[in-house]
Each structure stands twice: as C-alpha cells, then as structure tokens.
Design an enzyme around this catalytic site. Structure first.
Site, mmCIF file in Angstrom:
data_model
loop_
_atom_site.group_PDB
_atom_site.id
_atom_site.type_symbol
_atom_site.label_atom_id
_atom_site.label_comp_id
_atom_site.label_asym_id
_atom_site.label_seq_id
_atom_site.Cartn_x
_atom_site.Cartn_y
_atom_site.Cartn_z
ATOM 1 N N LYS A 35 39.140 -14.787 -24.765
ATOM 2 C CA LYS A 35 38.680 -13.479 -25.242
ATOM 3 C C LYS A 35 39.808 -12.581 -25.750
ATOM 4 O O LYS A 35 39.586 -11.736 -26.601
ATOM 5 C CB LYS A 35 37.905 -12.753 -24.137
ATOM 6 C CG LYS A 35 36.544 -13.376 -23.875
ATOM 7 C CD LYS A 35 35.737 -12.584 -22.872
ATOM 8 C CE LYS A 35 34.470 -13.346 -22.542
ATOM 9 N NZ LYS A 35 33.504 -12.572 -21.779
ATOM 10 N N ASP A 52 29.833 -7.696 -24.020
ATOM 11 C CA ASP A 52 29.788 -7.801 -22.548
ATOM 12 C C ASP A 52 29.591 -6.438 -21.901
ATOM 13 O O ASP A 52 28.761 -6.274 -21.007
ATOM 14 C CB ASP A 52 31.088 -8.410 -22.013
ATOM 15 C CG ASP A 52 31.218 -9.885 -22.331
ATOM 16 O OD1 ASP A 52 30.191 -10.589 -22.328
ATOM 17 O OD2 ASP A 52 32.352 -10.332 -22.576
HETATM 18 O O1 SKM Z 1 30.727 -12.964 -23.023
HETATM 19 C C1 SKM Z 1 29.867 -13.980 -22.612
HETATM 20 C C2 SKM Z 1 29.755 -15.005 -23.691
HETATM 21 O O2 SKM Z 1 29.246 -14.412 -24.868
HETATM 22 C C3 SKM Z 1 28.839 -16.131 -23.261
HETATM 23 C C4 SKM Z 1 29.100 -16.605 -21.889
HETATM 24 C C5 SKM Z 1 28.506 -17.850 -21.455
HETATM 25 O O3 SKM Z 1 27.516 -18.270 -22.042
HETATM 26 O O4 SKM Z 1 29.007 -18.471 -20.503
HETATM 27 C C6 SKM Z 1 29.821 -15.865 -20.987
HETATM 28 C C7 SKM Z 1 30.382 -14.551 -21.304
HETATM 29 O O5 SKM Z 1 31.781 -14.654 -21.359
#
Ligand code: SKM
Length: 280
Positions: free
Chosen positions: A73, A109
């Site tokens: 991220k 998020d």
């Molecule tokens: O921010 C979210 C991401 O968009 C999707 C995700 C997931 O599917 O495991 C987890 C988060 O980090």
C-alpha cells in the site's frame, strides 16, 4: 450491450480474500461481465519490487483498476501519477484506477471503516476512544474516526514507536482533536467512550482477546476490524458485557463499495454487497 471489465488485487496472503467475489457479484447484478483476479505475490514468487511490471501488465491487459493490499500500500505510491488527497494524507493506497495510461491512487479503507461505523454505531459518543493497533489498518481507522468527529484518540501498539508515529502524523491533520500515544491502558479505558480494535488478534492464527476483558465496561462501544471470523472473541465478550458493537464486515464491504464505484463509474448497491458478503 454487456460491458466487460477487468480488475485485480495485488498482495500477499490473499487467497481467502472475499473482495473478488464481492466485486464480481455486484458486477453481475449490474449486467457487467466483470473479471476480478488475484495477483498473489506469494504464488508469483514476486515482491514489492515487481510492482512496476505488475502495474504495466495490468494496463496492457486493459484493467480498469487494482486493489492493493499488504505489503504494497505504501510501496505502490511512487509508481502512480496522481493521489487523491486522503490517500496522500494517509500515505497509503488500496485502490488504483487505470485510465488512459494514467494511474490514480485512492484509499477506500478509511472511508470503508467510516461508512460502516456511521451505519453500525450511529449514536456512538465520539468524545474519546482508545485504539489498539497502529499498523496499516490502524492508520485508516484512526483517520476515519477523527474524520467522523472523534475528539480524543489514544493509540496503543505493541511497538510503542508506531503509536507515536501515528499520533504525530494525524495530529496536524485534525488540529481540533487530541491524538496521542498512550501508555496506561487501564486508565485510558476508564476514560474512553469507545474502543477501536485494529490488530489481527481474534483471527484464527492469532486467537484470544487483545486486552483484559475486565477493561470492557458496559457503557463502551467497541468497533472491530477483524472480519474472519466475523464474531471475534473481543466482540463476544463485549456483547456479553452489554457493550454496543460493530463487527469488521462493514470495513471489508465498504472498501469494496468504494473501489467498485471508482473502477466502474457505476453506483454500487451497498445493501446488496453487504448481503452478499454476509451470505459468503
Ligand atoms: O484495502 C483492502 C483491499 O482493497 C482488499 C483486501 C482484501 O481483499 O484482502 C484487503 C484490504 O487491504
């Protein structure tokens, strides 16, 4: 005319993610042929260093966008053309829109947590809260809570330096609130209206409670981010003691609601996405 669309999730440990199913079910319900794939760094033998290639691949294959999760991220930011202001402030991107050769970074998020909170704990007293966990998810929940109007946030982390860094980062963004790293959890819990839990404790791999159950007084609201399982030991204990609670499903669903909107340009049906998530 059936629109078709491709998107994906880049990260590690994502095989059990419910995000692809949420996007594809909502796409199908809106008449889109929607293909959402997992780009699992573990399976590819890849790391953050491969992001330039993975982003270029997605563009070449005509992806509308990518979700980005741990451990990418922050690492993805240098490869983007533009950042939405919240993503810049948070220093973290979980959603990249790919359009006309340009890459736009967003963070859904924090909004996901805020939206889940607004709906699930509408009357929560925002006078003060304790947050456990100052990692990636904790940055988003703290930002969300302060955006909702929380007046005082005291952050704890097993790595005290992380809690201090989070407080230093958020204080100037929310000058009317007080944001601090805590050192006396029992005393802070006695003075708090709510508890935000943003550590992995409660997941199958990390069973148990993140704090002494005696610290959960009945007047407290408790917001959880763990959603697998949906009912964590913390939520069970908090409910037993009469606390108002919010499970981690809201953040999981609403981050996807936000990303769906950005990828497709269509308004997702949040209730339908929630229903689909709860049925999985
Ligand atoms: O921010 C979210 C991401 O968009 C999707 C995700 C997931 O599917 O495991 C987890 C988060 O980090």
């Amino acid at each position: 005319l059936v629109r078709s669309l491709k998107a994906g999730l880049i990260g590690t440990g994502i095989q059990a993610s419910l995000t692809p199913a949420m996007h594809m079910a909502e796409g199908a319900a809106q008449g889109i042929r929607y293909d959402y794939e997992l780009i699992d760094l573990n399976l590819l033998g890849a790391s953050e260093k491969d992001l330039p290639r993975l982003l270029a691949d997605a563009e070449r294959r005509g992806f509308a966008g990518l979700n980005i999760t741990h451990p990418c991220k922050q690492a993805v930011i240098p490869y983007l053309d533009e950042l939405a202001s919240e993503a810049r402030q948070l220093g973290a991107v979980n959603t990249v829109v790919l359009r006309s050769g340009r890459r736009y970074g967003h963070n859904t998020d924090w909004w996901g947590f805020a939206e889940g909170f607004r709906r699930g704990l509408p009357d929560a007293d925002l006078f003060s809260a304790v947050q456990l966990g100052a990692g990636g998810a904790g940055v988003a929940t703290a930002y969300a809570a302060l955006s909702l109007g929380l007046q005082r946030l005291v952050v704890f982390d097993r790595e005290a330096g992380r809690a201090q860094a989070l407080a230093r980062m958020l204080s100037p963004l929310f000058p009317r609130a007080e944001v601090a790293a805590g050192n006396d959890l029992p005393s802070e819990m006695r003075n708090a209206a709510g508890l935000i839990h943003a550590t992995p404790t409660g997941m199958a791999k990390y069973p148990g409670l993140p704090l002494d159950a005696e610290l959960l007084s009945r007047s407290l609201w408790v917001a959880e981010i763990v959603y697998f399982p949906l009912e964590t030991a913390l939520l069970r204990e908090a409910r037993r003691r009469g606390c108002k609670t919010l499970d981690g499903g809201g953040m999981a669903v609403f981050q996807a609601v936000g990303a769906f909107r950005l990828f497709t340009g269509l308004e997702p049906d949040a209730a339908r996405m929630l229903g689909h998530f709860r049925a999985m």
